[in-house]
Design a protein around this motif. Structure first.
Motif, PDB file in Angstrom:
ATOM      1  N   THR A   1       2.609 -69.603 -48.708  1.00 36.26           N
ATOM      2  CA  THR A   1       2.432 -68.691 -47.566  1.00 36.26           C
ATOM      3  C   THR A   1       2.900 -69.304 -46.249  1.00 36.26           C
ATOM      4  O   THR A   1       2.761 -68.685 -45.197  1.00 36.26           O
ATOM      5  CB  THR A   1       0.949 -68.278 -47.409  1.00 36.26           C
ATOM      6  OG1 THR A   1       0.189 -69.403 -46.926  1.00 36.26           O
ATOM      7  CG2 THR A   1       0.373 -67.806 -48.733  1.00 36.26           C
ATOM      8  N   GLY A   2       3.422 -70.529 -46.300  1.00 38.07           N
ATOM      9  CA  GLY A   2       3.873 -71.199 -45.090  1.00 38.07           C
ATOM     10  C   GLY A   2       4.855 -72.296 -45.437  1.00 38.07           C
ATOM     11  O   GLY A   2       5.460 -72.293 -46.510  1.00 38.07           O
TER      12      GLY A   2
ATOM     13  N   LYS B   1       7.385 -62.810 -40.893  1.00 38.38           N
ATOM     14  CA  LYS B   1       6.227 -63.544 -40.364  1.00 38.38           C
ATOM     15  C   LYS B   1       4.932 -62.816 -40.698  1.00 38.38           C
ATOM     16  O   LYS B   1       3.931 -63.437 -41.090  1.00 38.38           O
ATOM     17  CB  LYS B   1       6.346 -63.720 -38.844  1.00 38.38           C
ATOM     18  CG  LYS B   1       7.379 -64.721 -38.374  1.00 38.38           C
ATOM     19  CD  LYS B   1       7.140 -65.032 -36.898  1.00 38.38           C
ATOM     20  CE  LYS B   1       8.286 -65.801 -36.280  1.00 38.38           C
ATOM     21  NZ  LYS B   1       9.466 -64.965 -35.984  1.00 38.38           N
TER      22      LYS B   1
ATOM     23  N   PHE C   1       4.060 -63.340 -44.335  1.00 38.28           N
ATOM     24  CA  PHE C   1       3.458 -64.660 -44.532  1.00 38.28           C
ATOM     25  C   PHE C   1       1.983 -64.642 -44.122  1.00 38.28           C
ATOM     26  O   PHE C   1       1.119 -65.180 -44.808  1.00 38.28           O
ATOM     27  CB  PHE C   1       4.203 -65.719 -43.707  1.00 38.28           C
ATOM     28  CG  PHE C   1       5.311 -66.411 -44.451  1.00 38.28           C
ATOM     29  CD1 PHE C   1       5.080 -67.034 -45.667  1.00 38.28           C
ATOM     30  CD2 PHE C   1       6.589 -66.455 -43.924  1.00 38.28           C
ATOM     31  CE1 PHE C   1       6.100 -67.680 -46.348  1.00 38.28           C
ATOM     32  CE2 PHE C   1       7.617 -67.098 -44.592  1.00 38.28           C
ATOM     33  CZ  PHE C   1       7.380 -67.713 -45.818  1.00 38.28           C
ATOM     34  N   GLY C   2       1.711 -64.039 -42.962  1.00 37.92           N
ATOM     35  CA  GLY C   2       0.346 -63.994 -42.442  1.00 37.92           C
ATOM     36  C   GLY C   2      -0.593 -63.236 -43.361  1.00 37.92           C
ATOM     37  O   GLY C   2      -1.716 -63.686 -43.641  1.00 37.92           O
TER      38      GLY C   2
ATOM     39  N   ALA D   1      -1.269 -65.224 -46.433  1.00 40.99           N
ATOM     40  CA  ALA D   1      -2.142 -66.365 -46.115  1.00 40.99           C
ATOM     41  C   ALA D   1      -3.604 -65.941 -46.116  1.00 40.99           C
ATOM     42  O   ALA D   1      -4.465 -66.629 -46.683  1.00 40.99           O
ATOM     43  CB  ALA D   1      -1.754 -66.947 -44.756  1.00 40.99           C
TER      44      ALA D   1
ATOM     45  N   PRO E   1       0.846 -67.437 -39.744  1.00 39.41           N
ATOM     46  CA  PRO E   1       1.599 -68.275 -40.673  1.00 39.41           C
ATOM     47  C   PRO E   1       1.611 -69.731 -40.206  1.00 39.41           C
ATOM     48  O   PRO E   1       1.638 -70.005 -39.001  1.00 39.41           O
ATOM     49  CB  PRO E   1       3.006 -67.673 -40.640  1.00 39.41           C
ATOM     50  CG  PRO E   1       3.092 -66.937 -39.346  1.00 39.41           C
ATOM     51  CD  PRO E   1       1.696 -66.452 -39.053  1.00 39.41           C
TER      52      PRO E   1
END
Length: 374
Positions: free
Chosen positions: A314-315, A341, A344-345, A348, A298
């Motif tokens: 996404t961040g 987290k 998010f990763g 992404a 992230p």
């Protein structure tokens, strides 16, 4: 279709890596053939291209005095080989390669602009090159590729032919990014424990990367978090760089920074990171942000270049040149639980695959080549 690429050099850099990806993705395409000319040296990327079977010619330009000979060599090469398109990468190659192709009788010229940072001093070499290229942009190239919308708009302001400019973002093959591969072993090797959070940054030591912003934010975070490490990878990011180490407040906090210097394997460091940070004051298309996202790391990034469009939801995006805002963004990401987290990763990586795949970029290049030739 035979494409000649002319570039200033073939050491590791964003343009050079994109050129390699473009060529590599075409190795099995019988309808497209690539050849590369480096104006200066072979470099790491040049060696890799040769190992793929790509013909690379090096002109060994070392000073302004060797430019005339290199120019005549370029004209001869272009005249003797019927290239479908001559594509040049960055200002020096745009000017020299564009003029050489023009005088060789090949008008299928495509320029490639990579950055959005333009020197303010008109008397600097780059500043002069940009002014000359802006004037010639109406005559020499048929198309001008920009890797980012920020690069396109910055050069339109400087007088480039807007009607010829097209944005083609960098592309990525997710198969090249193995999430968390070697993470545990490399963290152990660097003395990073399981409960420590690693915030990383990658890039050469350059004022536009604004490492003072990054380290100021890091020093602020270290007053609150004792389990955070800051991993810095790139040319000039080493303990011998006293300008860099002086940015750290004191010897106690210095232990929290890992200066790794330049690396040919950035992915192994991205795999170590829990959060990726971009602190730049100016960017075009921030390549490493995409690579971090592809590795499911992230990101917290400044609003420089196309970073906001790349990261999306996404961040976290923060203002440039504001270390308190950067620290707040990083603090927010640190305080998210592990599950968030990871979410998010994963989002992404999916975003890179959906919006910035190498297949999409390759198809855009092919379409542009066809348009230029027809």
């Amino acid at each position: 279709m035979k494409i000649l690429h002319i570039i200033i050099g073939l050491n590791v850099g964003g343009a050079e890596i994109m050129l390699k990806r473009l060529v590599q993705s075409n190795l099995d395409n019988k309808g497209l053939e690539h050849e590369v000319i480096s104006l200066t040296q072979l470099g790491v990327i040049g060696i890799q291209l040769e190992n793929m079977g790509i013909r690379v010619t090096v002109l060994n330009v070392r000073s302004i005095f060797s430019v005339p000979l290199a120019f005549f060599k370029l004209v001869k090469i272009i005249k003797n080989t019927k290239f479908s398109v001559v594509q040049t990468w960055m200002y020096h190659a745009d000017l020299l390669g564009g003029l050489a192709s023009f005088f060789a009788g090949n008008r299928n010229i495509v320029w490639n602009i990579r950055g959005s940072s333009i020197p303010q001093q008109g008397l600097s070499l780059t500043g002069v090159l940009i002014k000359v290229c802006a004037m010639l942009s109406y005559k020499l190239p048929k198309k001008i590729i920009c890797c980012a919308e920020a690069a396109r708009s910055a050069h339109v302001i400087k007088g480039y032919a807007q009607s010829k400019m097209v944005v083609i973002n960098n592309g990525y093959d997710l198969d090249d990014y193995h999430v968390r591969q070697g993470r545990e072993a490399e963290r152990l090797n660097l003395g990073i424990s399981d409960d420590e959070i690693v915030i990383g940054i990658v890039g050469r030591f350059d004022a536009l990367k604004d490492y003072n912003n990054f380290i100021s934010a890091a020093n602020e975070l270290l007053k609150e978090f004792s389990n955070v490490k800051f991993l810095m990878v790139g040319k000039g990011l080493n303990n011998e760089n006293h300008e860099l180490t002086r940015m750290v407040e004191n010897d106690n906090t210095l232990d929290s920074f890992l200066f790794m210097g330049e690396s040919n394997n950035v992915n192994k460091y991205l795999a170590i990171m829990d959060i990726y940070c971009m602190s730049s004051s100016k960017e075009g298309f921030p390549n490493v942000v995409c690579e971090a996202m592809a590795m499911q790391v992230p990101c917290v990034a400044t609003n420089a270049g196309d970073a906001k469009d790349i990261v999306g939801d996404t961040g976290i995006i923060v203002p440039i040149k504001d270390s308190s805002a950067l620290a707040m963004g990083l603090r927010t990401m640190i305080n998210y639980d592990t599950k968030k987290k990871l979410k998010f990763g994963k989002l992404a990586r999916l975003r890179i695959g959906r919006n910035y795949s190498i297949e999409k970029t390759l198809n855009q290049y092919k379409e542009l080549y066809r348009e230029v030739v027809n």
